[in-house]
Design a protein around this motif. Structure first.
Motif, PDB file in Angstrom:
ATOM      1  N   ARG A   1       0.838  -1.210   0.000  1.00  0.00           N
ATOM      2  CA  ARG A   1       0.000   0.000   0.000  1.00  0.00           C
ATOM      3  C   ARG A   1       0.872   1.259   0.000  1.00  0.00           C
ATOM      4  NH1 ARG A   1      -5.266   0.028   2.550  1.00  0.00           N
ATOM      5  NH2 ARG A   1      -6.205  -2.014   2.514  1.00  0.00           N
ATOM      6  N   SER A   2       1.920   1.259   0.824  1.00  0.00           N
ATOM      7  CA  SER A   2       2.813   2.416   0.896  1.00  0.00           C
ATOM      8  C   SER A   2       3.517   2.644  -0.432  1.00  0.00           C
ATOM      9  CB  SER A   2       3.850   2.234   2.009  1.00  0.00           C
ATOM     10  OG  SER A   2       3.212   2.143   3.267  1.00  0.00           O
TER      11      SER A   2
ATOM     12  N   ASN B   1      -3.170  13.130   5.449  1.00  0.00           N
ATOM     13  CA  ASN B   1      -4.230  12.499   6.217  1.00  0.00           C
ATOM     14  C   ASN B   1      -5.038  11.535   5.343  1.00  0.00           C
ATOM     15  OD1 ASN B   1      -5.709  12.147   8.637  1.00  0.00           O
ATOM     16  ND2 ASN B   1      -7.343  13.401   7.787  1.00  0.00           N
TER      17      ASN B   1
ATOM     18  N   GLN C   1      -2.993   8.273   4.612  1.00  0.00           N
ATOM     19  CA  GLN C   1      -2.555   7.484   5.773  1.00  0.00           C
ATOM     20  C   GLN C   1      -3.290   6.151   5.826  1.00  0.00           C
ATOM     21  OE1 GLN C   1      -3.395   9.191   9.568  1.00  0.00           O
ATOM     22  NE2 GLN C   1      -2.575   7.466  10.693  1.00  0.00           N
ATOM     23  N   ASN C   2      -4.615   6.189   5.768  1.00  0.00           N
ATOM     24  CA  ASN C   2      -5.389   4.950   5.832  1.00  0.00           C
ATOM     25  C   ASN C   2      -5.154   4.076   4.607  1.00  0.00           C
ATOM     26  OD1 ASN C   2      -6.440   5.644   8.284  1.00  0.00           O
ATOM     27  ND2 ASN C   2      -8.300   6.529   7.446  1.00  0.00           N
ATOM     28  N   ALA C   3      -4.877   4.706   3.475  1.00  0.00           N
ATOM     29  CA  ALA C   3      -4.593   3.922   2.282  1.00  0.00           C
ATOM     30  C   ALA C   3      -3.299   3.122   2.454  1.00  0.00           C
ATOM     31  CB  ALA C   3      -4.479   4.838   1.063  1.00  0.00           C
TER      32      ALA C   3
ATOM     33  N   VAL D   1      -1.819   2.189   5.703  1.00  0.00           N
ATOM     34  CA  VAL D   1      -1.800   1.254   6.834  1.00  0.00           C
ATOM     35  C   VAL D   1      -3.091   0.461   6.993  1.00  0.00           C
ATOM     36  CG1 VAL D   1      -0.058   2.551   8.108  1.00  0.00           C
ATOM     37  CG2 VAL D   1      -2.471   3.051   8.488  1.00  0.00           C
ATOM     38  N   GLY D   2      -4.136   0.849   6.265  1.00  0.00           N
ATOM     39  CA  GLY D   2      -5.395   0.113   6.365  1.00  0.00           C
ATOM     40  C   GLY D   2      -5.953   0.159   7.773  1.00  0.00           C
ATOM     41  N   ASN D   3      -6.366  -0.976   8.288  1.00  0.00           N
ATOM     42  CA  ASN D   3      -6.937  -1.043   9.632  1.00  0.00           C
ATOM     43  C   ASN D   3      -5.883  -1.113  10.726  1.00  0.00           C
ATOM     44  OD1 ASN D   3      -9.526  -0.988   8.623  1.00  0.00           O
ATOM     45  ND2 ASN D   3      -9.611  -3.216   8.391  1.00  0.00           N
ATOM     46  N   ASN D   4      -4.623  -1.255  10.341  1.00  0.00           N
ATOM     47  CA  ASN D   4      -3.552  -1.388  11.320  1.00  0.00           C
ATOM     48  C   ASN D   4      -3.137  -0.003  11.809  1.00  0.00           C
ATOM     49  OD1 ASN D   4      -1.151  -1.732  12.739  1.00  0.00           O
ATOM     50  ND2 ASN D   4      -0.434  -3.366  11.384  1.00  0.00           N
ATOM     51  N   THR D   5      -3.594   0.370  12.984  1.00  0.00           N
ATOM     52  CA  THR D   5      -3.258   1.681  13.536  1.00  0.00           C
ATOM     53  C   THR D   5      -2.200   1.562  14.637  1.00  0.00           C
ATOM     54  OG1 THR D   5      -5.092   1.518  15.091  1.00  0.00           O
ATOM     55  CG2 THR D   5      -5.516   2.663  13.011  1.00  0.00           C
TER      56      THR D   5
END
Length: 171
Positions: free
Chosen positions: A10-11, A46, A49-51, A53-57
């Protein structure tokens, strides 16, 4: 799929997208950020960011994403150093605005550089007339460099200020 491999992929995708988006936007003045540019950068960071790490916070997820971005940036710079084709594809190039006292009106128009901006850059360099300019170049960082044939004149760089139209100018 392994969650960390997912973050890496993703990154990588987000990094590639951002490189292409910045290149296509034609930004030559990244060093000259104004308020709207800063807001845009904050919102983009912002949004992606979710794109990445996905659900991994978790802390480790964020560190993996950051490590991937640093590694990609390092690798891309090394590749650009070794490959002229890649460097030409990704990097901007300096633009000649004045050559031997002759203005390049097409380039000035294309880059939206006004006479006032060019004259301000010349004054910053102690030059009064266009004919005294051997070379004026819009550098990739948004600076206008002026070179004269006179060894006594100051040779410095001028930071180009971007002009924004006010609402009154739109009518």
């Amino acid at each position: 799929m392994n969650e960390y491999l997912d973050i890496i992929l993703r990154s990588l995708a987000v990094y590639a997208f951002m490189i292409v988006a910045i290149r296509l936007s034609g930004k030559k003045e990244l060093s000259q950020l104004n308020t709207t540019d800063v807001v845009l950068i904050l919102l983009i960071s912002n949004a992606v960011q979710n794109a990445m790490v996905g659900n991994n916070t978790s802390l480790s997820g964020g560190l993996v994403a950051a490590a991937v971005l640093f590694t990609l940036n390092f690798a891309l710079k090394k590749l650009m150093f070794k490959s002229k084709k890649l460097r030409d594809l990704i990097s901007q190039h300096p633009e000649i605005l004045i050559h031997n006292g002759k203005l390049n009106f097409d380039k000035l128009s294309e880059l939206d550089i006004t006479n006032e901006e060019l004259e301000e850059a010349m004054r910053e360099h102690g030059v009064e007339r266009y004919k005294d300019v051997k070379l004026a170049i819009l550098e990739v960082d948004g600076n206008i460099s002026i070179i004269t044939g006179d060894e006594h004149l100051k040779q410095t760089q001028f930071k180009r200020k971007r002009k924004h139209k006010s609402l009154g100018d739109l009518n």
